[in-house]
Scaffold this active site. Structure first.
Site, PDB file in Angstrom:
ATOM      1  CG  HIS A   1      31.952 -16.936 -49.782  1.00 34.72           C
ATOM      2  ND1 HIS A   1      31.013 -15.943 -49.970  1.00 34.72           N
ATOM      3  CD2 HIS A   1      31.494 -18.012 -50.461  1.00 34.72           C
ATOM      4  CE1 HIS A   1      30.021 -16.408 -50.717  1.00 34.72           C
ATOM      5  NE2 HIS A   1      30.292 -17.659 -51.029  1.00 34.72           N
TER       6      HIS A   1
ATOM      7  CD  GLU B   1      45.054 -36.079 -43.568  1.00 34.67           C
ATOM      8  OE1 GLU B   1      46.051 -36.820 -43.477  1.00 34.67           O
ATOM      9  OE2 GLU B   1      44.604 -35.435 -42.588  1.00 34.67           O
TER      10      GLU B   1
ATOM     11  CB  CYS C   1      56.419 -38.386 -22.618  1.00 33.99           C
ATOM     12  SG  CYS C   1      56.308 -36.602 -22.551  1.00 33.99           S
TER      13      CYS C   1
ATOM     14  CG  ASN D   1      54.550 -40.735 -20.654  1.00 42.08           C
ATOM     15  OD1 ASN D   1      55.687 -40.287 -20.555  1.00 42.08           O
ATOM     16  ND2 ASN D   1      54.278 -41.840 -21.322  1.00 42.08           N
ATOM     17  N   GLY D   2      52.156 -37.083 -19.298  1.00 38.39           N
ATOM     18  CA  GLY D   2      50.924 -36.396 -18.945  1.00 38.39           C
ATOM     19  C   GLY D   2      51.185 -35.040 -18.331  1.00 38.39           C
TER      20      GLY D   2
ATOM     21  CE  LYS E   1      51.625 -42.513 -35.705  1.00 38.02           C
ATOM     22  NZ  LYS E   1      51.122 -42.032 -36.993  1.00 38.02           N
TER      23      LYS E   1
ATOM     24  CD1 TRP F   1      56.617 -33.636 -28.388  1.00 44.08           C
ATOM     25  CD2 TRP F   1      54.995 -32.973 -26.998  1.00 44.08           C
ATOM     26  NE1 TRP F   1      55.806 -32.762 -29.081  1.00 44.08           N
ATOM     27  CE2 TRP F   1      54.800 -32.340 -28.239  1.00 44.08           C
ATOM     28  CE3 TRP F   1      54.097 -32.699 -25.965  1.00 44.08           C
ATOM     29  CZ2 TRP F   1      53.749 -31.465 -28.477  1.00 44.08           C
ATOM     30  CZ3 TRP F   1      53.046 -31.825 -26.197  1.00 44.08           C
ATOM     31  CH2 TRP F   1      52.880 -31.219 -27.440  1.00 44.08           C
TER      32      TRP F   1
ATOM     33  CE  LYS G   1      48.995 -37.192 -43.001  1.00 43.45           C
ATOM     34  NZ  LYS G   1      48.246 -36.521 -41.935  1.00 43.45           N
TER      35      LYS G   1
ATOM     36  NE  ARG H   1      54.487 -43.969 -27.008  1.00 39.16           N
ATOM     37  CZ  ARG H   1      53.466 -43.801 -26.190  1.00 39.16           C
ATOM     38  NH1 ARG H   1      53.255 -42.622 -25.635  1.00 39.16           N
ATOM     39  NH2 ARG H   1      52.633 -44.789 -25.920  1.00 39.16           N
TER      40      ARG H   1
ATOM     41  CD  GLU I   1      50.393 -33.691 -39.501  1.00 39.66           C
ATOM     42  OE1 GLU I   1      50.020 -34.087 -38.388  1.00 39.66           O
ATOM     43  OE2 GLU I   1      50.282 -34.392 -40.529  1.00 39.66           O
TER      44      GLU I   1
END
Length: 604
Positions: free
Chosen positions: A499, A476, A2, A98-99, A599, A74, A480, A27, A483
């Site tokens: 395995h 990674e 946010c 925010n939070g 973000k 958000w 990506k 963000r 995402e």
């Protein structure tokens, strides 16, 4: 996550609020709104979706006033609806937040018992209602806000606006960043200095537990004990051209392309000639262990760096994801260092982990992209990664710069511990210095990767494989892809294929193998053969020698320039990022602002 902005201005603030919120779009958010006070009257406008929807609403239903607050939300509590969007209002008070308010259910029950009705599903509305309750009982706006803050548990950045108060904002910060901007007869509040950059370069960062009374004449800042606090004012330098797309279709494309430049910037910061130029406080003599803590992409950078610290410096290294670290209650040594890696420097879990380690280790070091961030300020030493502003939610250039900074730290550890002589150091530095040029060659593969991505976009599942330091890069690469393309992807150590994951292999599951021709290459080739024997489709990413030796039976190949074994993960990040980017383009997903992601993750 946010974004917050507040303005006490000399001009109409609605356009300023919306423009500032646009600078916080990176963000991630699902709704937006603003509130203003005009001739003493408080009013607000809110809209679901992108900021353009709020802009359209303001065209048809304008909002006047020279004092106001704004927010991009958000969702944490309640779906993305107009009633759940900020600012939240109850009677004479409007709030942006925010939070997370952790005790909101208890407060909600108390407020309901007092006869106050809720209009939303959010935790934030309890803040507005509680402030209104205190005002109904005779408290001034300032006193009502102060009393409310004492009742809140959790993490928050808050900004209050009041009916009848054209020259007052109340701001507060606990666990979520907030800054005050100073102008000429104007004052500003922002969750990010980027939002305030067009209006002022004079910033005061609130510290943990601070709250502030803000008028156009300035700000009175109080600490968590309600004592007047003297917080320093600093000048920020935000290059506005760095947050433009500069001709690229997406910020992510621009930021991938910037990597040769920002890597060179990071090397100039920490390397001179054949020597290192780290601060004097970076001395690993007597250090017996490194603990690295991070989230998401930054944690994978730590996993790569573990190979460097242990193989080059002989320094034992532990890695934890921040959300688990302090709950595991790990034993820490006063001869160990703790490294906290974060792009934003505000990641809530990482910041909480940092606070857990205080007084338990010899030194706390931050590896961050924002040197004024909370993590940087609360560390013993902060090392900026020099990536510049990164707007795309999926981190690219910050990841590469984190790797370079951690590589330099590992080399310094090796020197301090007597594991690396001058000639060895010079060779490693030369290998690092070659990376910007090699990255330009890797970027030239973009067209070939785009062609591969057309087929990759049809897959529902993708596996990434790597050995040694390429294993974290496989993790990674998978992150990506999932995402921004929303394709299910997983990264594995190549030797772990048999395995379990090998059960997934068929001709519908592409397997991306990251394998430079190093001492582990032949073992990786054996794992590739296991995939191809089961009709799996292998995309081999290797250098010319590797492709010549093992690429003939592969579905597709990408030929990378040759690079030193130690620092190959930094270079191979480029094709991993481009694969995700071009696959997302082929699927038509939102590259820069993928669904459900943010973000800067400022809640646990």
């Amino acid at each position: 996550m946010c974004g917050i902005v507040g303005v006490l201005g000399n001009h109409e603030v609605a356009p300023l609020l919306v423009e500032s919120l646009k600078r916080l779009e990176y963000r991630g958010y699902d709704s937006a709104g603003i509130a203003t006070v005009n001739h003493g009257k408080l009013d607000r406008r809110r809209a679901v979706g992108k900021l353009v929807n709020l802009s359209d609403l303001l065209v048809h239903d304008p909002l006047a006033g020279k004092a106001g607050i704004g927010h991009t939300r958000w969702a944490t509590h309640g779906a993305a609806t107009t009633s759940n969007a900020h600012p939240h209002r109850s009677g004479p008070v409007a709030v942006v937040h925010n939070g997370i308010i952790e005790n909101f259910r208890d407060l909600r029950a108390e407020l309901a018992a007092a006869g106050l009705a809720f209009e939303s599903e959010t935790d934030t509305e309890t803040v507005a209602l509680l402030t209104r309750l205190y005002m109904d009982r005779g408290a001034t706006p300032i006193e009502a806000a102060r009393q409310t803050l004492k009742r809140l548990h959790g993490a928050f950045a808050l900004c209050f606006l009041f009916d009848g108060e054209d020259d007052l904002l109340i701001a507060a910060r606990k666990g979520s960043p907030l800054a005050i901007g100073h102008g000429d007869g104007e004052m500003f509040v922002g969750s990010d200095a980027i939002a305030l950059a067009p209006m002022t370069d004079r910033i005061t960062y609130l510290e943990e537990g601070d709250w502030a009374i803000i008028t156009r004449n300035g700000a009175q800042i109080y600490d968590d004990q309600d004592r007047l606090a003297n917080r320093a004012e600093s000048r920020i330098q935000v290059d506005s051209t760095r947050i433009e797309k500069a001709g690229y279709k997406h910020f992510m494309a621009k930021e991938i392309a910037e990597q040769p430049v920002v890597i060179a910037d990071a090397l100039r910061r920490y390397v001179q000639g054949a020597g290192l130029t780290l601060p004097d406080a970076v001395d690993f003599t007597g250090v017996d262990r490194i603990t690295m803590v991070a989230c998401g992409t930054a944690s994978y950078a730590c996993h790569v760096a573990k190979y460097w610290f242990e193989q080059i410096a002989g320094l034992p290294c532990d890695i934890d994801i921040a959300s688990e670290f302090r709950y595991r209650e790990p034993p820490l040594s006063d001869k160990s260092w703790a490294l906290f890696v974060s792009q934003s420097g505000e990641t809530a879990d990482t910041l909480a982990a940092l606070r857990y380690t205080r007084d338990k280790v010899a030194k706390i070091v931050a590896v961050v992209n924002v040197p004024t961030s909370s993590i940087a300020r609360e560390s013993d030493l902060a090392l900026p990664i020099m990536a510049g502003i990164e707007v795309g939610v999926a981190s690219t250039k910050a990841f590469s710069c984190q790797l370079v900074t951690l590589a330099v730290l590992a080399l310094k550890a090796a020197v301090d511990r007597g594991r690396l002589d001058a000639a060895g150091l010079a060779q490693h530095i030369a290998d690092l210095a070659a990376l910007p040029g090699l990255m330009n060659h890797a970027l030239a593969l973009s067209a070939a990767i785009s062609d591969i991505a057309e087929d990759l976009a049809e897959a529902q599942d993708v596996l990434f494989l790597g050995r040694g330091a390429m294993f974290p890069l496989a993790l990674e690469g998978a992150l990506k892809l999932k995402e921004i393309s929303y394709i299910h992807a997983e990264g594995y150590a190549s030797g772990e294929l048999k395995h379990g994951p090998i059960a997934l292999i068929d001709n519908r599951v592409p397997v991306i193998v990251l394998a430079p021709r190093d001492h582990l290459f032949e073992k990786t080739v054996s794992n590739m053969q296991e995939v191809m024997a089961r009709n799996g489709k292998v995309l081999l990413i290797s250098d010319a020698q590797g492709v010549a030796e093992a690429g003939m039976d592969c579905w597709r190949t990408l030929t990378m320039p040759s690079v030193s074994d130690a620092f190959a993960p930094i270079l191979y990040a480029i094709p991993a990022q481009l694969l995700a980017y071009h696959t997302a383009i082929a699927k038509g997903t939102d590259v820069d602002q993928p669904r459900n992601l943010a973000k800067s993750v400022t809640v646990e």
